[in-house]
Design a protein around this motif. Structure first.
Motif, PDB file in Angstrom:
ATOM      1  N   ASP A   1       5.393   6.151 -20.003  1.00  0.00           N
ATOM      2  CA  ASP A   1       4.536   5.420 -19.070  1.00  0.00           C
ATOM      3  C   ASP A   1       4.180   6.355 -17.918  1.00  0.00           C
ATOM      4  OD1 ASP A   1       3.367   3.862 -17.089  1.00  0.00           O
ATOM      5  OD2 ASP A   1       4.785   2.206 -17.311  1.00  0.00           O
ATOM      6  N   PRO A   2       3.027   7.036 -18.018  1.00  0.00           N
ATOM      7  CA  PRO A   2       2.661   8.025 -17.002  1.00  0.00           C
ATOM      8  C   PRO A   2       2.625   7.484 -15.567  1.00  0.00           C
ATOM      9  CG  PRO A   2       1.269   8.280 -18.925  1.00  0.00           C
ATOM     10  CD  PRO A   2       2.070   7.015 -19.129  1.00  0.00           C
ATOM     11  N   ALA A   3       2.237   6.225 -15.373  1.00  0.00           N
ATOM     12  CA  ALA A   3       2.217   5.675 -14.015  1.00  0.00           C
ATOM     13  C   ALA A   3       3.643   5.544 -13.473  1.00  0.00           C
ATOM     14  CB  ALA A   3       1.505   4.326 -13.985  1.00  0.00           C
ATOM     15  N   PHE A   4       4.555   5.063 -14.305  1.00  0.00           N
ATOM     16  CA  PHE A   4       5.965   4.988 -13.915  1.00  0.00           C
ATOM     17  C   PHE A   4       6.505   6.389 -13.674  1.00  0.00           C
ATOM     18  CE2 PHE A   4      10.465   5.049 -15.395  1.00  0.00           C
ATOM     19  CZ  PHE A   4      11.021   4.261 -14.406  1.00  0.00           C
ATOM     20  N   GLY A   5       6.194   7.303 -14.576  1.00  0.00           N
ATOM     21  CA  GLY A   5       6.644   8.685 -14.435  1.00  0.00           C
ATOM     22  C   GLY A   5       6.140   9.325 -13.154  1.00  0.00           C
ATOM     23  N   SER A   6       4.890   9.064 -12.822  1.00  0.00           N
ATOM     24  CA  SER A   6       4.319   9.608 -11.592  1.00  0.00           C
ATOM     25  C   SER A   6       5.022   9.033 -10.367  1.00  0.00           C
ATOM     26  CB  SER A   6       2.821   9.301 -11.536  1.00  0.00           C
ATOM     27  OG  SER A   6       2.274   9.755 -10.326  1.00  0.00           O
ATOM     28  N   ALA A   7       5.258   7.724 -10.370  1.00  0.00           N
ATOM     29  CA  ALA A   7       5.916   7.090  -9.233  1.00  0.00           C
ATOM     30  C   ALA A   7       7.332   7.637  -9.048  1.00  0.00           C
ATOM     31  CB  ALA A   7       5.951   5.570  -9.417  1.00  0.00           C
ATOM     32  N   LEU A   8       8.074   7.753 -10.139  1.00  0.00           N
ATOM     33  CA  LEU A   8       9.431   8.262 -10.050  1.00  0.00           C
ATOM     34  C   LEU A   8       9.431   9.736  -9.644  1.00  0.00           C
ATOM     35  CD1 LEU A   8      12.206   7.010 -10.394  1.00  0.00           C
ATOM     36  CD2 LEU A   8      12.217   7.823 -12.745  1.00  0.00           C
TER      37      LEU A   8
ATOM     38  N   ARG B   1      11.174  -0.291  -9.846  1.00  0.00           N
ATOM     39  CA  ARG B   1      12.601  -0.305  -9.505  1.00  0.00           C
ATOM     40  C   ARG B   1      13.377  -1.086 -10.558  1.00  0.00           C
ATOM     41  NH1 ARG B   1      11.325  -1.666  -4.357  1.00  0.00           N
ATOM     42  NH2 ARG B   1      12.132  -3.753  -4.603  1.00  0.00           N
ATOM     43  N   GLY B   2      12.826  -2.230 -10.936  1.00  0.00           N
ATOM     44  CA  GLY B   2      13.474  -3.044 -11.960  1.00  0.00           C
ATOM     45  C   GLY B   2      13.577  -2.315 -13.287  1.00  0.00           C
ATOM     46  N   ARG B   3      12.526  -1.631 -13.656  1.00  0.00           N
ATOM     47  CA  ARG B   3      12.538  -0.878 -14.909  1.00  0.00           C
ATOM     48  C   ARG B   3      13.611   0.206 -14.875  1.00  0.00           C
ATOM     49  NH1 ARG B   3       7.000   1.416 -17.010  1.00  0.00           N
ATOM     50  NH2 ARG B   3       6.537  -0.765 -16.635  1.00  0.00           N
ATOM     51  N   LEU B   4      13.682   0.942 -13.768  1.00  0.00           N
ATOM     52  CA  LEU B   4      14.695   1.988 -13.645  1.00  0.00           C
ATOM     53  C   LEU B   4      16.090   1.376 -13.629  1.00  0.00           C
ATOM     54  CD1 LEU B   4      15.469   4.969 -13.208  1.00  0.00           C
ATOM     55  CD2 LEU B   4      15.254   4.539 -10.737  1.00  0.00           C
ATOM     56  N   MET B   5      16.289   0.347 -12.817  1.00  0.00           N
ATOM     57  CA  MET B   5      17.616  -0.246 -12.652  1.00  0.00           C
ATOM     58  C   MET B   5      18.122  -0.906 -13.929  1.00  0.00           C
ATOM     59  SD  MET B   5      18.435   0.794  -9.748  1.00  0.00           S
ATOM     60  CE  MET B   5      20.004  -0.026  -9.626  1.00  0.00           C
ATOM     61  N   SER B   6      17.227  -1.282 -14.837  1.00  0.00           N
ATOM     62  CA  SER B   6      17.679  -1.871 -16.100  1.00  0.00           C
ATOM     63  C   SER B   6      18.428  -0.843 -16.956  1.00  0.00           C
ATOM     64  CB  SER B   6      16.496  -2.461 -16.876  1.00  0.00           C
ATOM     65  OG  SER B   6      15.671  -1.433 -17.399  1.00  0.00           O
ATOM     66  N   HIS B   7      18.360   0.417 -16.579  1.00  0.00           N
ATOM     67  CA  HIS B   7      19.058   1.486 -17.305  1.00  0.00           C
ATOM     68  C   HIS B   7      20.238   2.034 -16.504  1.00  0.00           C
ATOM     69  CE1 HIS B   7      16.138   1.695 -20.551  1.00  0.00           C
ATOM     70  NE2 HIS B   7      15.244   1.400 -19.628  1.00  0.00           N
ATOM     71  N   ALA B   8      20.603   1.352 -15.423  1.00  0.00           N
ATOM     72  CA  ALA B   8      21.708   1.805 -14.573  1.00  0.00           C
ATOM     73  C   ALA B   8      23.049   1.375 -15.150  1.00  0.00           C
ATOM     74  CB  ALA B   8      21.556   1.237 -13.165  1.00  0.00           C
TER      75      ALA B   8
END
Length: 152
Positions: A115-122, A18-25
């Motif tokens: 980051d495939p793990a991040f990509g999979s989660a998203l 969530r933090g990784r995604l939100m850093s691009h919001a």
């Protein structure tokens, strides 16, 4: 039949992701009645609602678009950004003043690829949202048309 709860990002993504995604919001606002996107236009962004209500709608030739879903705080607005050809399948309008987090789709897809793990989660989050919305649309169609079919 009970209505399933919305799939909010906080319930699906880890704090790290969530933090990784939100850093691009980027924070954006839409006034009541603003068109957020239209079916057939390029899907190059997506949003998470902070406050307000967004209505998803389907165009109907010769009439106003038909609302099919209302989205509120914590909910994802848009999934077409994740799947080629990156074109909106529905339209969206701010039904009230809306505050949202906006994300650039190209940037997020690049993060997912890096980051495939991040990509999979998203991807799983967006997939769960899509599955829920398909289920809700099916239920509404059955509620609308099943009584007419039974009377025939």
């Amino acid at each position: 039949m009970s209505t399933p709860s919305p799939i909010r990002i906080a319930a699906v993504l880890s704090t790290e992701y969530r933090g990784r995604l939100m850093s691009h919001a980027r924070e954006v606002n839409f006034p009541e009645g603003a068109r957020i996107f239209d079916e057939g236009s390029r899907a190059d962004s997506f949003w998470i609602v902070r406050s307000g209500t967004v209505t998803l709608e389907i165009p109907v030739p010769g009439r106003r678009p038909t609302p099919i879903e209302s989205l509120g705080p914590g909910e994802l607005v848009g999934w077409s950004w994740l799947f080629p050809p990156y074109v909106w399948q529905l339209g969206a309008e701010a039904m009230t003043p809306v505050r949202a987090y906006e994300f650039d789709a190209t940037t997020v897809r690049m993060l997912m690829d890096a980051d495939p793990a991040f990509g999979s989660a998203l991807g799983h989050w967006v997939g769960r949202v899509l599955a829920l919305r398909l289920h809700q649309t099916r239920t509404r169609l059955l509620d609308t048309y099943a009584p007419r079919l039974a009377a025939s």
